[in-house]
Write a protein that holds these residues in place. Structure first.
Motif, PDB file in Angstrom:
ATOM      1  N   LEU A 127     -86.808  89.110 -92.921  1.00 52.66           N
ATOM      2  CA  LEU A 127     -85.858  88.966 -94.026  1.00 52.66           C
ATOM      3  C   LEU A 127     -84.535  88.391 -93.536  1.00 52.66           C
ATOM      4  CD1 LEU A 127     -86.416  92.265 -96.065  1.00 52.66           C
ATOM      5  CD2 LEU A 127     -87.692  90.122 -96.103  1.00 52.66           C
ATOM      6  N   GLY A 128     -84.352  88.321 -92.253  1.00 50.22           N
ATOM      7  CA  GLY A 128     -83.108  87.790 -91.701  1.00 50.22           C
ATOM      8  C   GLY A 128     -82.911  88.285 -90.292  1.00 50.22           C
ATOM      9  N   ALA A 129     -81.697  88.058 -89.788  1.00 53.62           N
ATOM     10  CA  ALA A 129     -81.419  88.461 -88.408  1.00 53.62           C
ATOM     11  C   ALA A 129     -79.921  88.518 -88.202  1.00 53.62           C
ATOM     12  CB  ALA A 129     -82.029  87.473 -87.414  1.00 53.62           C
ATOM     13  N   SER A 130     -79.514  89.238 -87.159  1.00 53.63           N
ATOM     14  CA  SER A 130     -78.153  89.064 -86.678  1.00 53.63           C
ATOM     15  C   SER A 130     -78.230  88.103 -85.501  1.00 53.63           C
ATOM     16  CB  SER A 130     -77.543  90.395 -86.235  1.00 53.63           C
ATOM     17  OG  SER A 130     -78.121  90.824 -85.028  1.00 53.63           O
ATOM     18  N   LEU A 131     -77.142  87.374 -85.291  1.00 51.15           N
ATOM     19  CA  LEU A 131     -77.094  86.437 -84.171  1.00 51.15           C
ATOM     20  C   LEU A 131     -75.785  86.623 -83.425  1.00 51.15           C
ATOM     21  CD1 LEU A 131     -77.786  83.910 -82.482  1.00 51.15           C
ATOM     22  CD2 LEU A 131     -76.895  82.513 -84.349  1.00 51.15           C
ATOM     23  N   GLN A 132     -75.878  86.850 -82.137  1.00 54.82           N
ATOM     24  CA  GLN A 132     -74.693  86.799 -81.290  1.00 54.82           C
ATOM     25  C   GLN A 132     -74.846  85.570 -80.393  1.00 54.82           C
ATOM     26  OE1 GLN A 132     -73.792  89.983 -78.425  1.00 54.82           O
ATOM     27  NE2 GLN A 132     -71.628  89.435 -78.548  1.00 54.82           N
ATOM     28  N   ARG A 133     -74.052  84.543 -80.689  1.00 52.69           N
ATOM     29  CA  ARG A 133     -74.204  83.273 -79.964  1.00 52.69           C
ATOM     30  C   ARG A 133     -73.777  83.381 -78.506  1.00 52.69           C
ATOM     31  NH1 ARG A 133     -75.405  79.153 -83.640  1.00 52.69           N
ATOM     32  NH2 ARG A 133     -74.870  79.733 -85.779  1.00 52.69           N
ATOM     33  N   ARG A 134     -72.845  84.302 -78.213  1.00 51.50           N
ATOM     34  CA  ARG A 134     -72.391  84.422 -76.829  1.00 51.50           C
ATOM     35  C   ARG A 134     -73.361  85.225 -75.971  1.00 51.50           C
ATOM     36  NH1 ARG A 134     -68.257  87.732 -77.364  1.00 51.50           N
ATOM     37  NH2 ARG A 134     -67.468  87.513 -75.268  1.00 51.50           N
ATOM     38  N   GLY A 135     -74.362  85.843 -76.597  1.00 57.70           N
ATOM     39  CA  GLY A 135     -75.367  86.563 -75.822  1.00 57.70           C
ATOM     40  C   GLY A 135     -76.307  85.593 -75.135  1.00 57.70           C
ATOM     41  N   GLY A 136     -77.175  86.119 -74.295  1.00 54.43           N
ATOM     42  CA  GLY A 136     -78.127  85.252 -73.623  1.00 54.43           C
ATOM     43  C   GLY A 136     -78.850  85.967 -72.508  1.00 54.43           C
ATOM     44  N   VAL A 137     -79.134  85.227 -71.450  1.00 56.54           N
ATOM     45  CA  VAL A 137     -79.837  85.796 -70.305  1.00 56.54           C
ATOM     46  C   VAL A 137     -79.159  85.345 -69.017  1.00 56.54           C
ATOM     47  CG1 VAL A 137     -82.108  85.961 -71.403  1.00 56.54           C
ATOM     48  CG2 VAL A 137     -81.431  83.838 -70.259  1.00 56.54           C
ATOM     49  N   ALA A 138     -79.461  86.035 -67.918  1.00 57.80           N
ATOM     50  CA  ALA A 138     -78.963  85.636 -66.603  1.00 57.80           C
ATOM     51  C   ALA A 138     -80.104  85.808 -65.610  1.00 57.80           C
ATOM     52  CB  ALA A 138     -77.768  86.484 -66.192  1.00 57.80           C
ATOM     53  N   ARG A 139     -79.937  85.228 -64.448  1.00 56.44           N
ATOM     54  CA  ARG A 139     -80.954  85.367 -63.393  1.00 56.44           C
ATOM     55  C   ARG A 139     -80.715  86.688 -62.669  1.00 56.44           C
ATOM     56  NH1 ARG A 139     -83.312  82.860 -58.706  1.00 56.44           N
ATOM     57  NH2 ARG A 139     -84.876  84.414 -58.249  1.00 56.44           N
ATOM     58  N   HIS A 140     -81.640  87.659 -62.861  1.00 55.95           N
ATOM     59  CA  HIS A 140     -81.330  89.009 -62.377  1.00 55.95           C
ATOM     60  C   HIS A 140     -81.203  89.096 -60.850  1.00 55.95           C
ATOM     61  CE1 HIS A 140     -85.514  88.551 -62.182  1.00 55.95           C
ATOM     62  NE2 HIS A 140     -85.942  89.504 -62.961  1.00 55.95           N
ATOM     63  N   ASP A 141     -82.087  88.440 -60.112  1.00 59.74           N
ATOM     64  CA  ASP A 141     -81.978  88.505 -58.652  1.00 59.74           C
ATOM     65  C   ASP A 141     -80.643  87.940 -58.179  1.00 59.74           C
ATOM     66  OD1 ASP A 141     -84.550  89.549 -58.324  1.00 59.74           O
ATOM     67  OD2 ASP A 141     -85.433  87.541 -58.408  1.00 59.74           O
ATOM     68  N   ALA A 142     -80.248  86.829 -58.813  1.00 56.03           N
ATOM     69  CA  ALA A 142     -79.003  86.173 -58.395  1.00 56.03           C
ATOM     70  C   ALA A 142     -77.805  87.087 -58.608  1.00 56.03           C
ATOM     71  CB  ALA A 142     -78.817  84.869 -59.167  1.00 56.03           C
ATOM     72  N   TYR A 155     -81.000  86.857 -81.098  1.00 52.22           N
ATOM     73  CA  TYR A 155     -81.347  87.178 -82.484  1.00 52.22           C
ATOM     74  C   TYR A 155     -81.938  88.587 -82.542  1.00 52.22           C
ATOM     75  CZ  TYR A 155     -80.875  82.240 -83.665  1.00 52.22           C
ATOM     76  OH  TYR A 155     -80.372  80.975 -83.861  1.00 52.22           O
ATOM     77  N   ASN A 156     -81.432  89.403 -83.466  1.00 54.16           N
ATOM     78  CA  ASN A 156     -82.038  90.707 -83.739  1.00 54.16           C
ATOM     79  C   ASN A 156     -82.621  90.657 -85.143  1.00 54.16           C
ATOM     80  OD1 ASN A 156     -79.399  91.550 -81.871  1.00 54.16           O
ATOM     81  ND2 ASN A 156     -81.302  92.580 -81.355  1.00 54.16           N
ATOM     82  N   LEU A 157     -83.927  90.736 -85.238  1.00 49.18           N
ATOM     83  CA  LEU A 157     -84.597  90.506 -86.521  1.00 49.18           C
ATOM     84  C   LEU A 157     -84.533  91.728 -87.436  1.00 49.18           C
ATOM     85  CD1 LEU A 157     -87.862  88.792 -85.213  1.00 49.18           C
ATOM     86  CD2 LEU A 157     -85.761  87.677 -86.004  1.00 49.18           C
ATOM     87  N   GLY A 158     -84.510  91.444 -88.738  1.00 43.40           N
ATOM     88  CA  GLY A 158     -84.615  92.494 -89.750  1.00 43.40           C
ATOM     89  C   GLY A 158     -85.893  92.291 -90.552  1.00 43.40           C
ATOM     90  N   HIS A 159     -86.653  93.360 -90.726  1.00 46.60           N
ATOM     91  CA  HIS A 159     -87.944  93.240 -91.402  1.00 46.60           C
ATOM     92  C   HIS A 159     -88.001  93.989 -92.724  1.00 46.60           C
ATOM     93  CE1 HIS A 159     -89.581  91.456 -87.765  1.00 46.60           C
ATOM     94  NE2 HIS A 159     -89.034  92.434 -87.092  1.00 46.60           N
ATOM     95  N   SER A 160     -86.941  94.676 -93.085  1.00 41.15           N
ATOM     96  CA  SER A 160     -86.954  95.434 -94.336  1.00 41.15           C
ATOM     97  C   SER A 160     -85.542  95.414 -94.910  1.00 41.15           C
ATOM     98  CB  SER A 160     -87.395  96.881 -94.072  1.00 41.15           C
ATOM     99  OG  SER A 160     -86.399  97.529 -93.297  1.00 41.15           O
ATOM    100  N   LEU A 161     -85.435  95.846 -96.144  1.00 43.15           N
ATOM    101  CA  LEU A 161     -84.124  95.882 -96.785  1.00 43.15           C
ATOM    102  C   LEU A 161     -83.165  96.760 -95.985  1.00 43.15           C
ATOM    103  CD1 LEU A 161     -82.744  94.735 -99.227  1.00 43.15           C
ATOM    104  CD2 LEU A 161     -83.441  96.742-100.531  1.00 43.15           C
ATOM    105  N   GLN A 162     -83.697  97.899 -95.493  1.00 43.84           N
ATOM    106  CA  GLN A 162     -82.841  98.803 -94.727  1.00 43.84           C
ATOM    107  C   GLN A 162     -82.415  98.161 -93.407  1.00 43.84           C
ATOM    108  OE1 GLN A 162     -81.516 101.644 -95.921  1.00 43.84           O
ATOM    109  NE2 GLN A 162     -80.262 101.504 -94.088  1.00 43.84           N
ATOM    110  N   ASP A 163     -83.349  97.455 -92.741  1.00 37.81           N
ATOM    111  CA  ASP A 163     -82.988  96.721 -91.524  1.00 37.81           C
ATOM    112  C   ASP A 163     -81.811  95.788 -91.805  1.00 37.81           C
ATOM    113  OD1 ASP A 163     -85.000  97.814 -90.044  1.00 37.81           O
ATOM    114  OD2 ASP A 163     -86.163  95.968 -89.793  1.00 37.81           O
ATOM    115  N   MET A 164     -81.878  95.069 -92.945  1.00 39.55           N
ATOM    116  CA  MET A 164     -80.834  94.075 -93.242  1.00 39.55           C
ATOM    117  C   MET A 164     -79.503  94.760 -93.545  1.00 39.55           C
ATOM    118  SD  MET A 164     -82.178  91.312 -92.524  1.00 39.55           S
ATOM    119  CE  MET A 164     -80.712  90.342 -92.865  1.00 39.55           C
TER     120      MET A 164
END
Lengths: 416, 105
Positions: free
Chosen positions: A171-186, A119-128
C-alpha cells in the motif's frame, strides 16, 4: 600510518602490490592500560578510535577473543538508517548516520558507504498509519523521511510485486534517502587501522576470562594472554554481554538469540536500494558484487551457537519471494548466524554500571551495525567523562527500574 | 530444526512449539512489597546462560500444554523435557494475587 591515496594505489601497483604495510600492529599486551575495551567488533574499535581522537586517551587496548570483524560486524546485512520513532532513539541513530556520512574521510579508509535509500513497506492500513506517524516524527526531529504510494514504490523498484492480488499487497512505503548500506568488513578494518595509528593496541586472540573487582571498583581483567590492569573497562561484546556481566557479578536485562542472514549467487544489477518489510519480516539489498543480501528474523529461543534454524530461513525466503517473484529461481550461496543481545525494549544499553570503572555497551539486538560509529562515539564520551553524553543518557541500565523504557519494539520500522 | 519431546505427545518438530523463555520464574507473592529494582529484576532480568538452560515451551499446535525443557544454548542439544509439577514450576498466579490481597488487608 601510511595514508591511503590514489597515488599510493598507483605506486603499489607498480610494485605488484608486494609492499603494502600491515593495516595495524599486533602488539603484545602491556601490564596495564588507561582503558580496556573488551570486544574488537565495529562498536569496540569505534570506541577506541573516538577515545583516542576526541578524548586524548591513547594508552588504550582493544581485546578481541577471535579476530577483528569475525563476530557480528561480519555477520549482518549492513543496512544503515536513522528513521526510528522515538526521539531518544532517532537522535542516537541520527548522530551515527551523520558520522557515517564523513566516515571514509575521517578514517582515510573507504567504508563504501552508499546512500542508496531505505524503503520500509506498508502492507495494511494500520502499517500505513504507523508509517505516516513515524515519518512525521522523523521530520520533527530533522531526519529526512517521506511517505510514498504504491505507484511511486513500483517506479523506484520495478521488480517488486505491487499487484493488488499479492499475498502481501503493498500500500506504500516510507523512504529515507540518506539511508543505505556500507561494507561491513571495511568498517572494522578502517576503525582498527585508524585507532592503531593513534596508539591504540589491538590485541587479537585474547579472550577475557574474568573481571577483577576490588571494593566495588573494576581494576583489571584476566585474559588468555595474562592479567591486564586498567583504570576503566568498557565491555562491547554483543551476544556475550551477559557472560561478561556475570564475571563482575552483574545481571543484565538481555537475552541472546541467533539472527540469520544469507546471500545469493551474484546476479546482474536488479535492486539499487534497500527494501525492508516489518510485517512479513524480510529485508533485502544487492551488494556491489551482485549478491542479494537477505536478512531474516531472530530464532525465538535463546542461543549462543552462531547458527539458527531452518524454519526461520524458510519464513524469510517466503516473504522475499512473495515481494519479488522474480527471485524465486535465484540460488542461495551462503548463510550465517550471529548472536544478538535482545533488550526488552529493543533499545541498547550504553551505560555505567553499579561497579565503578566498568561500563557496558550492549543490547543493540538486531540493529547494531548502523549504529557502529555513533555507538563508539557516545561510549567513548561515557568512558572518558565517567558520565553519559546527552545522547546516550536515556539508554542507561537504570531505565529498567525507573520504567523509562524506550519502546522501539513495535515502533521501529522493522525489527531493525 | 530442533526435535522437541513433548511430555504428552512425544517428539515433534520445532515449528509446532512456541518458546516461553526461562523456566522457574515465580511471580512475587506481594509485588507491592518489592523495591523498583526487585520488580525490574522479576520483569526484565534473566539468567541468559551460555550452556545449560531450563526453559518453558508451549506445544501450541499440539496439545497446547506448557512444559519444561533443559537445553544447551551453545550446542542446542536437548537434555530432557519434563512436565511442570512440584518445586520450581511456580504456583498459579491467581493464588499469588489472593495471597497478596490478603496481606494488604
Amino acid at each position: 600510518m601510511k595514508r591511503y591515496s590514489a597515488l599510493g594505489l598507483l605506486r603499489n601497483a607498480l610494485d605488484y602490490n608486494r609492499n603494502w604495510p600491515a593495516a595495524w600492529r599486533s602488539p603484545e599486551p602491556k601490564k596495564s592500560y588507561d582503558a580496556i575495551i573488551v570486544g574488537g567488533g565495529g562498536h569496540g574499535l569505534a570506541t577506541a578510535y573516538y577515545l583516542a581522537r576526541d578524548h586524548g586517551l591513547r594508552n588504550v587496548a582493544v581485546l578481541e577473543k577471535g579476530w577483528i570483524g569475525g563476530g557480528n560486524t561480519g555477520r549482518n546485512t549492513s543496512i544503515v538508517r536513522s528513521n526510528y520513532l522515538w526521539t531518544e532513539a532517532s537522535l542516537l541513530y541520527e548522530k551515527s548516520l551523520q558520522l557515517w556520512e564523513g566516515l571514509s574521510r575521517d578514517l582515510n579508509y573507504n567504508v563504501m558507504f552508499s546512500q542508496r535509500g531505505v524503503y520500509n513497506l506498508g502492507h495494511s492500513l494500520q502499517d500505513m498509519r504507523d508509517i505516516e506517524r513515524r515519518v512525521n516524527a522523523n521530520r520533527l526531529n530533522g531526519i529526512d523521511a517521506e511517505v510514498l504510494g504504491p505507484a511511486e514504490v513500483k517506479r523506484a523498484i520495478p521488480c517488486i510485486n505491487t499487484s493488488p492480488g499479492a499475498r502481501y499487497p503493498i500500500l506504500g512505503a516510507s523512504l529515507q534517502r540518506r539511508g543505505g548500506v556500507a561494507r561491513h568488513d571495511a568498517v572494522a578494518w578502517g576503525f582498527a587501522r585508524a585507532a592503531d595509528a593513534l596508539g591504540v593496541d589491538i590485541i587479537e586472540q585474547c579472550e577475557v576470562t574474568g573481571i577483577e573487582v576490588r571494593a566495588g571498583r573494576a581494576v583489571g581483567v584476566a585474559t588468555t594472554r595474562g592479567a591486564i590492569a586498567a583504570d576503566r573497562i568498557g565491555v562491547v561484546v554483543a551476544g556475550n554481554a551477559g557472560v561478561l556481566a556475570g564475571m563482575a557479578g552483574l545481571r543484565l536485562p538481555i537475552e541472546s538469540h541467533p539472527l540469520q542472514a544469507f546471500v545469493s549467487e551474484p546476479i546482474r544489477p536488479v535492486l539499487d536500494t534497500v527494501v525492508m518489510s516489518g510485517a512479513v519480516h524480510g529485508y533485502i539489498s544487492q551488494s556491489d558484487k551482485g549478491e542479494l543480501v537477505i536478512g531474516a528474523g531472530i530464532d525465538a529461543y535463546n542461543g549462543y551457537g552462531q547458527r539458527g534454524s531452518f524454519p526461520v530461513i524458510e519464513h524469510a525466503m517466503q516473504a522475499i519471494i512473495e515481494l519479488f517473484p522474480a527471485f524465486s529461481r535465484v540460488r542461495m550461496l551462503r548463510l550465517w548466524g550471529g548472536i544478538v543481545d535482545i533488550c526488552p525494549d529493543a533499545c541498547p544499553i550504553v551505560s555505567k554500571t553499579p561497579v565503578q570503572g566498568l561500563y557496558f555497551n550492549c543490547g543493540w539486538g538486531t540493529g547494531g551495525f548502523k549504529a557502529t560509529p555513533g555507538s563508539g562515539w557516545v561510549f567513548a564520551h561515557t568512558l572518558a567523562h565517567d558520565r553519559p553524553h546527552d545522547l546516550n543518557a536515556p539508554f542507561s541500565l537504570d531505565r529498567f527500574a525507573s520504567g523509562a523504557l524506550i519502546d522501539e519494539h513495535g515502533a521501529a520500522a522493522v525489527a531493525h | 530444526m530442533l526435535l522437541i519431546e513433548c511430555p504428552w505427545c512425544g517428539p515433534r518438530a520445532e515449528t509446532e512449539f512456541s518458546y516461553g523463555g526461562e523456566a522457574g520464574i515465580e511471580r512475587p507473592a506481594d509485588p507491592y512489597a518489592l523495591s523498583d529494582a526487585e520488580w525490574a529484576d522479576y520483569l526484565f532480568f534473566r539468567r541468559n546462560p551460555r550452556g545449560a538452560h531450563r526453559e518453558l515451551w508451549h506445544h501450541a499446535q499440539g496439545c497446547r500444554r506448557w512444559f519444561g525443557v533443559e537445553r544447551d544454548t551453545v550446542s542446542y542439544r536437548i537434555e530432557k523435557s519434563y512436565r511442570l509439577s512440584g518445586a520450581g514450576s511456580g504456583r498459579p498466579a491467581a493464588a499469588h494475587i489472593e495471597a497478596s490481597k490478603e496481606k494488604r488487608r
